[in-house]
Structure formats: structure tokens, C-alpha cells
Enzyme design. Structure first.
Site, PDB file in Angstrom:
ATOM      1  N   ASN A 175     105.968 -14.344  65.885  1.00 56.00           N
ATOM      2  CA  ASN A 175     104.423 -14.139  65.141  1.00 56.00           C
ATOM      3  C   ASN A 175     103.352 -14.882  65.572  1.00 56.00           C
ATOM      4  OD1 ASN A 175     105.522 -12.035  63.440  1.00 56.00           O
ATOM      5  ND2 ASN A 175     106.591 -13.467  62.425  1.00 56.00           N
ATOM      6  N   HIS A 230     116.379 -15.322  63.372  1.00 59.76           N
ATOM      7  CA  HIS A 230     115.129 -14.411  63.201  1.00 59.76           C
ATOM      8  C   HIS A 230     115.428 -13.121  63.867  1.00 59.76           C
ATOM      9  CE1 HIS A 230     110.573 -13.448  63.574  1.00 59.76           C
ATOM     10  NE2 HIS A 230     111.235 -12.709  62.343  1.00 59.76           N
ATOM     11  N   GLU A 246     115.386 -14.607  67.857  1.00 63.14           N
ATOM     12  CA  GLU A 246     114.625 -16.066  67.818  1.00 63.14           C
ATOM     13  C   GLU A 246     115.825 -16.873  67.282  1.00 63.14           C
ATOM     14  OE1 GLU A 246     109.971 -16.695  68.115  1.00 63.14           O
ATOM     15  OE2 GLU A 246     110.735 -15.501  66.427  1.00 63.14           O
ATOM     16  N   SER A 298     110.583 -15.107  58.428  1.00 67.95           N
ATOM     17  CA  SER A 298     109.786 -14.554  59.771  1.00 67.95           C
ATOM     18  C   SER A 298     108.693 -15.879  59.842  1.00 67.95           C
ATOM     19  CB  SER A 298     109.249 -13.293  59.654  1.00 67.95           C
ATOM     20  OG  SER A 298     108.965 -13.051  58.358  1.00 67.95           O
TER      21      SER A 298
HETATM   22  P1  NAI Z   1     113.591  -6.678  51.380  1.00 66.88           P
HETATM   23  O1  NAI Z   1     112.764  -6.974  50.136  1.00 66.88           O
HETATM   24  O2  NAI Z   1     113.847  -5.329  52.030  1.00 66.88           O
HETATM   25  O3  NAI Z   1     115.050  -7.046  50.995  1.00 66.88           O
HETATM   26  C1  NAI Z   1     115.377  -8.361  50.302  1.00 66.88           C
HETATM   27  C2  NAI Z   1     116.758  -8.211  49.467  1.00 66.88           C
HETATM   28  O4  NAI Z   1     117.381  -9.519  49.031  1.00 66.88           O
HETATM   29  C3  NAI Z   1     116.671  -7.072  48.484  1.00 66.88           C
HETATM   30  O5  NAI Z   1     117.592  -6.130  48.406  1.00 66.88           O
HETATM   31  C4  NAI Z   1     116.876  -8.029  47.179  1.00 66.88           C
HETATM   32  O6  NAI Z   1     117.684  -7.285  46.319  1.00 66.88           O
HETATM   33  C5  NAI Z   1     117.841  -9.056  47.748  1.00 66.88           C
HETATM   34  N1  NAI Z   1     117.596 -10.233  47.014  1.00 66.88           N
HETATM   35  C6  NAI Z   1     116.732 -10.825  46.388  1.00 66.88           C
HETATM   36  N2  NAI Z   1     116.916 -11.957  45.693  1.00 66.88           N
HETATM   37  C7  NAI Z   1     118.339 -12.124  45.893  1.00 66.88           C
HETATM   38  C8  NAI Z   1     119.365 -13.025  45.620  1.00 66.88           C
HETATM   39  N3  NAI Z   1     118.906 -14.095  44.630  1.00 66.88           N
HETATM   40  N4  NAI Z   1     120.642 -12.816  45.656  1.00 66.88           N
HETATM   41  C9  NAI Z   1     121.066 -11.658  46.525  1.00 66.88           C
HETATM   42  N5  NAI Z   1     120.055 -10.959  46.977  1.00 66.88           N
HETATM   43  C10 NAI Z   1     118.717 -11.135  46.790  1.00 66.88           C
HETATM   44  O7  NAI Z   1     113.287  -7.942  52.415  1.00 66.88           O
HETATM   45  P2  NAI Z   1     113.260  -7.814  54.058  1.00 66.88           P
HETATM   46  O8  NAI Z   1     112.215  -7.040  54.607  1.00 66.88           O
HETATM   47  O9  NAI Z   1     114.631  -7.502  54.361  1.00 66.88           O
HETATM   48  O10 NAI Z   1     113.086  -9.254  54.400  1.00 66.88           O
HETATM   49  C11 NAI Z   1     114.080 -10.311  54.453  1.00 66.88           C
HETATM   50  C12 NAI Z   1     113.871 -11.362  54.871  1.00 66.88           C
HETATM   51  O11 NAI Z   1     113.570 -11.085  56.460  1.00 66.88           O
HETATM   52  C13 NAI Z   1     112.414 -12.089  54.899  1.00 66.88           C
HETATM   53  O12 NAI Z   1     112.472 -13.479  54.826  1.00 66.88           O
HETATM   54  C14 NAI Z   1     111.384 -11.584  55.775  1.00 66.88           C
HETATM   55  O13 NAI Z   1     110.385 -12.527  56.061  1.00 66.88           O
HETATM   56  C15 NAI Z   1     112.263 -11.574  57.038  1.00 66.88           C
HETATM   57  N6  NAI Z   1     112.157 -10.586  57.994  1.00 66.88           N
HETATM   58  C16 NAI Z   1     111.598  -9.285  57.821  1.00 66.88           C
HETATM   59  C17 NAI Z   1     111.353  -8.485  58.785  1.00 66.88           C
HETATM   60  C18 NAI Z   1     110.723  -7.123  58.590  1.00 66.88           C
HETATM   61  O14 NAI Z   1     110.377  -6.244  59.514  1.00 66.88           O
HETATM   62  N7  NAI Z   1     111.026  -6.529  57.220  1.00 66.88           N
HETATM   63  C19 NAI Z   1     111.354  -8.748  60.161  1.00 66.88           C
HETATM   64  C20 NAI Z   1     112.136  -9.981  60.321  1.00 66.88           C
HETATM   65  C21 NAI Z   1     112.298 -10.917  59.385  1.00 66.88           C
END
Ligand code: NAI
Length: 283
Positions: free
Chosen positions: A190, A140, A152, A120
Site C-alpha cells: 500500500n 497480509h 506480505e 492492510s
Molecule cells: P469484511 O468486512 O468482508 O469481513 C469481516 C468479517 O469479520 C465479517 O464477516 C464480520 O462478521 C467478521 N467479524 C467482525 N467482528 C468479529 C468478531 N468479533 N469475531 C468474529 N468475526 C467477526 O472485511 P475484509 O474485507 O475481509 O477485511 C478483513 C481484514 O483484511 C481487514 O483488516 C482489511 O484491512 C484486510 N484486507 C482486506 C483486503 C480486501 O481487499 N478486502 C485486502 C487485504 C487485507
């Protein structure tokens, strides 16, 4: 090149939503997690979210079962299938960790596949440097992915026109609405949303109005579905602060300085919904 096989790295909040929407459109999806338990948890979330759609009659039970059968769980990023046409990275927001993922898969996955990040706020140009800059792009998605229409599409400095077109067409196939954005801090979403939230926090800090009244102004006066302070609690105040810092450092412009009250609340671990308290209390 037709994109048929997708690998999603990370099955958290965003990754499971991304896998969900692709699987429902009959793409073959590899869901890559760090452990079998986390992959199962992610699949369970997808199944529950599909159930919700079945209940609302927007999909059938058969659609749900087909979607689930399209998802293959993979443990360990080094096991990412080499024949993936597109790899979407959705691990936690950390530049070094993401660069490490792209470094690993660049050696494994076929050279003509496209790499995308769901970041993001991290520069797509910087992330692309570890692998294949011309075939690298930002995708995104918004949270919750199955519900929100926008994607995006962020073009890094070297992203080719072919890569952009392929990802744009793919987003349309998912019934999403893509917008083309160039790689500047905060992209569009953002860059506009976070300064508004930050300003709402300044207004609260200066005692211009109460938290409830600030939100009421934006809901009833501007027709926003949610007030900025409620939205900040929903996103997480730590995430809001991190994005403001990306804007502030990326543009070197004081207009993006994070509000001191936002910093203080993050230091106090009042992060919003996820900790039970932010600008409002949650039970
Ligand atoms: P999250 O913390 O919910 O999920 C991340 C997942 O990645 C976890 O399940 C973790 O076990 C896994 N993971 C970590 N290292 C790993 C690896 N080496 N190999 C495989 N899996 C691995 O995070 P979330 O919220 O889903 O965010 C993910 C991305 O999306 C970030 O870059 C965030 O900035 C972006 N984002 C998040 C939004 C939100 O509302 N949460 C909205 C838009 C983008």
C-alpha cells in the site's frame, strides 16, 4: 513447532479466502464468526469459490469435499479452540476492535501458538502489544486470496526469527510467495500502490486528462492490468482514503496527503463498485 490447526477470526471477503486456501491444503481450519448465519454465509462462499476451481479443473470434486470437511465453524471469538497452532485475525479494519480480539484470545489460546493479523494498514507492533509480541506477525494476503500469489509477511518490532521462519515456511506450503517486510506504515504494497492511485486522482482533479484516459495511459503505457481509477473503485474509495491517512499520519510527510477529490467523493458516498458509482458507474 509444526502448524496444523488454524483458526481464522472473521469469515468475510478475506477470512473466507484464507480459510479456503488452508482447507484445500489439508489444514484443519476453525472459522470463527459472530453468528451462525454469517458463518454459513462464509462457508457458502467458500463452497462456490471451490466450485469455480472444480469447473476450471484445477481441483477435483473430491478435493472440494475434503476441503469443506476440514472447516469447522465456531461462533464467538471466546470459543476459539485453545489448541490452535496459529490464529489469523481478519475482522474489519479497526485497531481497537482488533486489539480486543487479541486480548480475548491471548487468555484462551495456548501460549506457544502464533497470532497473525491480515490488516492492510494497522501497525503490527501496535497490534502485538495486547498479547504476545514475539509470537505475533502480519500475514497480509491479497484479494482474492485463492487467486493471488503474494503474502506480505510483516515483522513487528519484537517478532522473533522463529515466528517469521514458521510463517514463511507455512506460506510456501500454501503455494504462496512470501516477502519479508518490516513494520512501517502501508508496509510495501500500500505504500507504493496508494500514492499512485492518489496521484491519478490529483491528475483527474486538475483536469490533466479524463478518468478513462488516465486509466488507458497506465494500462497500455505501463502494462498494468487495470487502470488506477478502476482499481480504486474496486478497492473502495473509503478504504483508499483510510490507507492514505495512515501513510500521511504515520510518516508526517505532506507527500502522502490525500487528494481533496478523494475526500469529497468519500463524503458524497461515491465509494466505487460497492455503491454503484466511483470514478466510473456500475450497474
Ligand atoms: P469484511 O468486512 O468482508 O469481513 C469481516 C468479517 O469479520 C465479517 O464477516 C464480520 O462478521 C467478521 N467479524 C467482525 N467482528 C468479529 C468478531 N468479533 N469475531 C468474529 N468475526 C467477526 O472485511 P475484509 O474485507 O475481509 O477485511 C478483513 C481484514 O483484511 C481487514 O483488516 C482489511 O484491512 C484486510 N484486507 C482486506 C483486503 C480486501 O481487499 N478486502 C485486502 C487485504 C487485507
Amino acid at each position: 513447532m509444526e502448524i496444523k490447526k488454524i483458526s481464522v477470526i472473521g469469515g468475510g471477503t478475506m477470512g473466507n479466502g484464507i480459510a479456503h486456501v488452508f482447507a484445500l491444503k489439508n489444514f484443519k481450519v476453525n472459522l470463527v464468526e459472530i453468528s451462525s448465519e454469517l458463518a454459513d454465509k462464509s462457508l457458502l462462499n467458500i463452497s462456490k469459490n471451490l466450485d469455480r476451481q472444480v469447473k476450471k479443473e484445477s481441483i477435483s470434486e473430491k478435493d472440494k469435499q475434503e476441503a469443506l470437511s476440514n472447516i469447522n465453524k465456531i461462533i464467538g471469538v471466546d470459543k476459539t479452540p485453545p489448541d490452535s497452532d496459529l490464529v489469523i485475525e481478519a475482522i474489519y479494519e479497526n485497531k481497537e476492535a482488533k486489539l480486543n480480539i487479541f486480548n480475548i484470545i491471548n487468555d484462551i489460546v495456548k501460549k506457544d501458538s502464533i497470532f497473525a493479523s491480515n490488516t492492510s494498514s494497522i501497525s503490527i507492533t501496535e497490534l502485538s502489544s495486547a498479547s504476545r509480541p514475539e509470537r505475533f506477525i502480519g500475514m497480509h494476503f491479497m484479494n482474492p486470496v485463492p487467486v493471488m500469489q503474494l503474502v506480505e509477511i510483516i515483522r513487528g518490532f519484537s517478532t522473533s526469527d522463529d515466528t517469521y521462519k514458521a510463517i514463511r515456511e507455512l506460506s510456501i506450503k500454501l503455494d504462496k510467495v512470501p516477502v519479508e517486510v518490516f513494520d512501517y506504515p502501508g508496509f510495501i504494497s500500500n505504500r507504493i500502490l496508494m500514492p499512485m492511485i492518489n496521484e491519478a486522482i490529483f491528475a483527474l482533479m486538475e483536469g490533466v486528462a479524463s478518468a478513462t484516459d488516465i486509466d488507458t495511459v497506465m494500462k497500455l503505457g505501463m502494462n498494468h492490468p487495470m487502470g488506477p481509477l478502476t482499481l480504486a473503485d474496486f478497492i473502495g474509495l473509503d478504504v483508499c482514503l483510510a490507507i492514505m491517512e495512515v501513510l500521511y499520519n504515520g510518516f508526517n510527510d505532506s507527500k502522502y496527503r490525500p487528494c481533496p477529490l478523494l475526500k469529497k467523493m468519500v463524503a458524497a458516498k461515491k465509494l466505487g463498485r460497492k455503491t454503484g458509482e466511483g470514478f466510473f458507474k456500475y450497474s
